[in-house]
Design a protein around this motif. Structure first.
Motif, mmCIF file in Angstrom:
data_model
loop_
_atom_site.group_PDB
_atom_site.id
_atom_site.type_symbol
_atom_site.label_atom_id
_atom_site.label_comp_id
_atom_site.label_asym_id
_atom_site.label_seq_id
_atom_site.Cartn_x
_atom_site.Cartn_y
_atom_site.Cartn_z
ATOM 1 N N ALA A 1 0.823 -1.213 0.000
ATOM 2 C CA ALA A 1 0.000 0.000 0.000
ATOM 3 C C ALA A 1 0.850 1.253 0.000
ATOM 4 O O ALA A 1 1.879 1.321 0.673
ATOM 5 N N ASP B 1 0.770 5.702 0.462
ATOM 6 C CA ASP B 1 0.437 6.620 1.561
ATOM 7 C C ASP B 1 -1.064 6.589 1.890
ATOM 8 O O ASP B 1 -1.902 6.616 0.982
ATOM 9 N N TRP B 2 -1.369 6.601 3.212
ATOM 10 C CA TRP B 2 -2.754 6.700 3.670
ATOM 11 C C TRP B 2 -3.014 7.965 4.476
ATOM 12 O O TRP B 2 -4.159 8.361 4.656
ATOM 13 N N ASN C 1 -6.023 8.360 7.016
ATOM 14 C CA ASN C 1 -7.414 8.426 6.563
ATOM 15 C C ASN C 1 -8.144 7.137 6.934
ATOM 16 O O ASN C 1 -7.881 6.069 6.363
ATOM 17 N N TRP D 1 -10.487 5.339 4.036
ATOM 18 C CA TRP D 1 -9.757 4.553 3.046
ATOM 19 C C TRP D 1 -9.119 3.313 3.680
ATOM 20 O O TRP D 1 -9.115 2.230 3.081
ATOM 21 N N MET D 2 -8.583 3.465 4.873
ATOM 22 C CA MET D 2 -7.966 2.334 5.565
ATOM 23 C C MET D 2 -8.973 1.210 5.747
ATOM 24 O O MET D 2 -8.686 0.035 5.458
ATOM 25 N N ALA E 1 -9.790 -0.462 2.362
ATOM 26 C CA ALA E 1 -8.685 -1.285 1.864
ATOM 27 C C ALA E 1 -8.584 -2.602 2.628
ATOM 28 O O ALA E 1 -8.424 -3.678 2.024
ATOM 29 N N HIS F 1 3.222 -1.554 4.068
ATOM 30 C CA HIS F 1 2.895 -0.155 3.790
ATOM 31 C C HIS F 1 4.167 0.667 3.642
ATOM 32 O O HIS F 1 5.103 0.520 4.425
ATOM 33 N N LEU G 1 1.801 6.543 6.896
ATOM 34 C CA LEU G 1 0.629 5.879 7.472
ATOM 35 C C LEU G 1 -0.014 6.796 8.497
ATOM 36 O O LEU G 1 -1.231 6.873 8.605
ATOM 37 N N LYS H 1 -1.504 7.844 -3.555
ATOM 38 C CA LYS H 1 -2.031 8.033 -2.201
ATOM 39 C C LYS H 1 -3.468 7.511 -2.095
ATOM 40 O O LYS H 1 -4.071 7.063 -3.075
ATOM 41 N N GLU H 2 -4.005 7.600 -0.888
ATOM 42 C CA GLU H 2 -5.338 7.102 -0.585
ATOM 43 C C GLU H 2 -6.404 7.669 -1.535
ATOM 44 O O GLU H 2 -6.294 8.808 -1.998
ATOM 45 N N ASN I 1 -3.039 3.003 -5.494
ATOM 46 C CA ASN I 1 -2.586 3.024 -4.101
ATOM 47 C C ASN I 1 -2.247 1.625 -3.606
ATOM 48 O O ASN I 1 -1.417 1.468 -2.710
#
Length: 244
Positions: free
Chosen positions: A7, A9-10, A13, A16-17, A20, A34, A38, A222-223, A228
């Motif tokens: 994964a 960048d999150w 968030n 989105w996390m 996913a 990741h 994060l 990213k997210e 992603n």
């Protein structure tokens, strides 16, 4: 395990996390790696909601998550984590930080970690609350990773030699500072000769071959953006796009 999820960048968030992880669990994936940003252990007036929910969801879905640090991570807290027998910093049994220079194996595939990057948006952030010292890659990180060959190198910064485009109009001084980290990551790639490098940081999906090497670099978006998430087949090292 055959396939794992990689994964980009999150940025802390939660929406989105959760999406996913839910999708990964439905497809039988039990390990996620990741590439940083994060944003766990982030200071907040009402408590660190993102980390609490992330730990809960990892337990619910039976997923173990290994992550390196990006530039937008709380470096003092990550470096203060107690290490387990495998050399990972432990936030929970299923949420593990891979320190810079750390090496590990998954089903015989040799992984290495080299987190960190220069914040090109640093002028918009505040030291000690939205960015922290220690974010940049330094020569000691590259030395710690060593020269032993790897199959997969997980970085946050993209190695020099792979073209990326900044979202921001960078002053020349910031461009130089950012590129210094990229050169160090390039040195680490040359030292360890991985088949694959996975990076983030630049908020775009790109792939490219390192000049003069048989190393393919995957830059993840990213997210909320396609690109992603990708799967990595541990038997063949094949990489495929993954839609959350």
């Amino acid at each position: 395990m055959t396939k794992i999820l990689i994964a980009g960048d999150w940025h802390g968030n939660t929406v989105w996390m959760e999406k996913a992880l839910r999708t990964a669990a439905k497809t039988g994936i039990s390990t996620l790696v990741h590439v940083g940003d994060l944003a766990v252990l982030w200071p907040a007036v009402n408590g660190d909601r993102f980390t609490k929910i992330l730990k809960r969801r990892l337990n619910e879905h039976g997923i173990t998550m290994i992550f390196v640090d990006g530039n937008h991570d709380v470096h003092p807290k990550l470096r203060a984590l107690a290490l387990n027998a495998g050399g990972f910093g432990v936030i929970s049994d299923r949420l593990l930080y891979a320190p810079r220079g750390h090496r590990w194996e998954l089903d015989g595939v040799r992984f290495g970690a080299l987190g960190g990057a220069f914040s090109i948006d640093r002028r918009f952030r505040k030291l000690g609350s939205t960015w922290w010292e220690g974010e940049e890659v330094v020569p000691e990180d590259v030395e710690r990773l060593g020269n032993g060959e790897l199959d997969v190198l997980i970085t946050h910064e993209v190695p020099a030699g792979i073209d990326v485009i900044s979202e921001l109009d960078l002053p020349e001084a910031l461009e130089r500072d950012s590129y210094a980290s990229r050169l160090l990551v390039r040195d680490a790639v040359r030292n360890t000769k991985p088949a694959l490098v996975f990076s983030g940081h630049w908020h775009q999906r790109r792939t490219g071959m390192m000049p003069g090497m048989e190393t393919r670099v995957h830059v993840l978006h990213k997210e909320f953006f396609n690109g992603n998430l990708v799967t990595l087949d541990l038997k063949t090292l094949a990489v495929e796009e993954f839609a959350a």
